[in-house]
Design a protein around this motif. Structure first.
Motif, mmCIF file in Angstrom:
data_model
loop_
_atom_site.group_PDB
_atom_site.id
_atom_site.type_symbol
_atom_site.label_atom_id
_atom_site.label_comp_id
_atom_site.label_asym_id
_atom_site.label_seq_id
_atom_site.Cartn_x
_atom_site.Cartn_y
_atom_site.Cartn_z
ATOM 1 N N GLU A 15 12.995 17.847 8.760
ATOM 2 C CA GLU A 15 14.102 17.840 9.718
ATOM 3 C C GLU A 15 13.586 17.780 11.149
ATOM 4 N N GLU A 16 12.487 18.447 11.420
ATOM 5 C CA GLU A 16 11.886 18.368 12.752
ATOM 6 C C GLU A 16 11.465 16.942 13.070
ATOM 7 N N LYS A 17 10.918 16.246 12.075
ATOM 8 C CA LYS A 17 10.530 14.845 12.275
ATOM 9 C C LYS A 17 11.764 13.976 12.527
ATOM 10 N N ARG A 18 12.822 14.225 11.778
ATOM 11 C CA ARG A 18 14.048 13.447 11.953
ATOM 12 C C ARG A 18 14.621 13.645 13.362
ATOM 13 N N GLU A 19 14.579 14.867 13.854
ATOM 14 C CA GLU A 19 15.100 15.149 15.191
ATOM 15 C C GLU A 19 14.307 14.420 16.262
ATOM 16 N N GLN A 20 13.046 14.084 15.924
ATOM 17 C CA GLN A 20 12.204 13.312 16.849
ATOM 18 C C GLN A 20 12.432 11.810 16.708
ATOM 19 N N GLY A 21 13.344 11.423 15.800
ATOM 20 C CA GLY A 21 13.644 10.009 15.595
ATOM 21 C C GLY A 21 12.680 9.305 14.662
ATOM 22 N N CYS A 22 11.927 10.063 13.856
ATOM 23 C CA CYS A 22 10.922 9.462 12.973
ATOM 24 C C CYS A 22 11.573 8.881 11.714
ATOM 25 N N SER A 23 11.054 7.739 11.265
ATOM 26 C CA SER A 23 11.420 7.213 9.953
ATOM 27 C C SER A 23 10.562 7.900 8.904
ATOM 28 N N ILE A 24 11.152 8.119 7.718
ATOM 29 C CA ILE A 24 10.495 8.883 6.658
ATOM 30 C C ILE A 24 10.254 7.984 5.454
ATOM 31 N N GLY A 25 9.014 7.935 4.992
ATOM 32 C CA GLY A 25 8.663 7.211 3.777
ATOM 33 C C GLY A 25 8.232 8.192 2.700
ATOM 34 N N LEU A 26 8.729 8.009 1.487
ATOM 35 C CA LEU A 26 8.405 8.894 0.363
ATOM 36 C C LEU A 26 7.625 8.144 -0.697
ATOM 37 N N VAL A 27 6.553 8.767 -1.189
ATOM 38 C CA VAL A 27 5.779 8.233 -2.311
ATOM 39 C C VAL A 27 5.816 9.277 -3.425
ATOM 40 N N PRO A 28 6.690 9.103 -4.438
ATOM 41 C CA PRO A 28 6.757 10.074 -5.534
ATOM 42 C C PRO A 28 5.657 9.795 -6.565
ATOM 43 N N THR A 29 4.902 10.821 -6.944
ATOM 44 C CA THR A 29 3.843 10.643 -7.945
ATOM 45 C C THR A 29 3.785 11.863 -8.854
ATOM 46 N N MET A 30 3.042 11.728 -9.949
ATOM 47 C CA MET A 30 2.728 12.863 -10.807
ATOM 48 C C MET A 30 1.270 13.287 -10.640
ATOM 49 N N GLY A 31 0.626 12.800 -9.576
ATOM 50 C CA GLY A 31 -0.725 13.234 -9.296
ATOM 51 C C GLY A 31 -1.780 12.474 -10.076
ATOM 52 N N PHE A 32 -3.002 13.050 -10.089
ATOM 53 C CA PHE A 32 -4.201 12.398 -10.606
ATOM 54 C C PHE A 32 -4.290 11.007 -9.963
ATOM 55 N N LEU A 33 -4.290 11.015 -8.646
ATOM 56 C CA LEU A 33 -4.137 9.790 -7.869
ATOM 57 C C LEU A 33 -5.333 8.859 -8.021
ATOM 58 N N HIS A 34 -5.043 7.557 -7.971
ATOM 59 C CA HIS A 34 -6.060 6.512 -8.005
ATOM 60 C C HIS A 34 -5.732 5.489 -6.930
ATOM 61 N N GLU A 35 -6.449 4.363 -6.940
ATOM 62 C CA GLU A 35 -6.276 3.376 -5.878
ATOM 63 C C GLU A 35 -4.876 2.758 -5.877
ATOM 64 N N GLY A 36 -4.217 2.751 -7.030
ATOM 65 C CA GLY A 36 -2.842 2.280 -7.041
ATOM 66 C C GLY A 36 -1.948 3.159 -6.204
ATOM 67 N N HIS A 37 -2.063 4.488 -6.388
ATOM 68 C CA HIS A 37 -1.299 5.408 -5.556
ATOM 69 C C HIS A 37 -1.712 5.289 -4.087
ATOM 70 N N ALA A 38 -3.024 5.138 -3.862
ATOM 71 C CA ALA A 38 -3.511 5.017 -2.489
ATOM 72 C C ALA A 38 -2.866 3.827 -1.780
ATOM 73 N N SER A 39 -2.656 2.733 -2.518
ATOM 74 C CA SER A 39 -2.028 1.562 -1.909
ATOM 75 C C SER A 39 -0.580 1.841 -1.525
ATOM 76 N N LEU A 40 0.109 2.678 -2.301
ATOM 77 C CA LEU A 40 1.483 3.050 -1.958
ATOM 78 C C LEU A 40 1.509 3.902 -0.690
ATOM 79 N N ILE A 41 0.596 4.877 -0.615
ATOM 80 C CA ILE A 41 0.535 5.738 0.572
ATOM 81 C C ILE A 41 0.207 4.912 1.810
ATOM 82 N N SER A 42 -0.754 4.007 1.676
ATOM 83 C CA SER A 42 -1.162 3.173 2.818
ATOM 84 C C SER A 42 -0.020 2.294 3.305
#
Length: 300
Positions: A15-42
């Motif tokens: 909410e603090e980020k939203r009040e600053q006018g920031c756009s929010i991106g979500l990457v839902p995962t179940m963990g044990f991250l690999h390069e596929g997840h890394a590409s989503l975060i990037s």
């Protein structure tokens, strides 16, 4: 990068980020991250002011005989990948935080969940719909990023968002593969060297599928048979399904070919279940088959 385990604390930070006018991106995962997840975060990092990564092995999408307890986990490694690729907030709740008591609500998308993985995993996509809906309500992202390796999941979530008029853009992201061609998956760690070697048949058949489709004149049944025959040449392969459907509606292809097709595979190697797919756009189909509207789906 900040790590949260409580919904209330994450909400306050977002909410603090939203009040600053920031756009929010979500990457839902179940963990044990690999390069596929890394590409989503990037990608989320490039397209948003604030990136939220969720790591939660969701029990409601696992059946009674599935691998919830043995699903691989590596929280320390996950946090390193998250920070390296630009996550601002990491949400790592315990199960009792997300489900303080058994959920009485279901999020069920009919039709497209009754085939492919949904046919052999009853209730799986109800669990996916519930947890993704919960994350959308907690985070309220502008965009949410999903890998196309699980293309059915992308189709289900997209339809849920459309049907419920949720104010979030679903961003499908390309499959990331290892150097040998195998689609990256957290479950790949369970493969023996021989199983992994034989599993390369999945990406091999998908790579050759457009050529084979042209050779069979657009006959989807003959193409499915050819793919299945090639996979069965691997003695450790146990096919669950080989399907060719429209995408994202997941219907039988028709002569009009008005949408993309997906060639979707699920194959077990030992106890490890692998999925993979290839999307063929209308333009792709036109390139490999002459007069395609008159020739497709002869096997129906």
């Amino acid at each position: 990068m900040q790590v949260f385990t409580k919904i209330s604390e994450l909400r306050k930070a977002i909410e603090e980020k939203r009040e600053q006018g920031c756009s929010i991106g979500l990457v839902p995962t179940m963990g044990f991250l690999h390069e596929g997840h890394a590409s989503l975060i990037s990608r989320a990092r490039r397209e948003n002011d604030c990136v939220v990564l969720s790591i939660f092995v969701n029990p409601t999408q696992f059946g009674p005989n599935e691998d919830l307890d043995r699903y691989p986990r590596n929280p320390e490694g996950d946090l390193r990948i998250a920070e390296t690729n630009g996550a601002d907030f990491v949400f790592m709740p315990e199960a009792n935080e997300m489900y303080p008591r058994p959920a009485a609500t279901r999020i069920s998308v009919s039709g497209i969940t009754s085939l492919l993985c949904g046919a052999s995993r009853p209730g799986h996509f109800d669990g996916v719909g519930l947890i993704v809906s919960k994350l959308f309500h907690i985070v309220k992202p502008h965009r949410a990023y999903f890998g196309m390796k699980d293309a059915q999941q992308v189709a289900v979530v997209s339809r849920m968002v459309e049907d419920l008029n949720l104010d979030v853009e679903i961003v499908p992201c390309p499959i990331v593969r290892g150097e040998d061609g195998l689609a990256l998956s957290s479950r790949n760690v369970y493969l023996s060297p021989e199983q992994r070697s034989q599993a390369l048949v999945l990406s091999e058949t998908l790579r050759k599928a457009p050529e084979w489709l042209a050779e069979v004149g657009g006959d989807t049944e003959r193409l499915k048979a050819r793919i299945s025959t090639r996979i069965r040449e691997m003695p450790l392969a146990d096919i669950e399904y080989v399907e060719i459907l429209t995408y994202p509606d997941l219907e039988a292809p028709s002569a009009e070919v008005e949408s993309s097709w997906i060639i979707a595979l699920a194959v077990r190697f030992g106890s490890t279940r692998l999925i993979d797919n290839r999307l063929l756009t209308r333009d792709d189909l036109a390139k490999v088959i002459h007069s395609i509207p008159m020739q497709v789906a002869k096997g129906e």
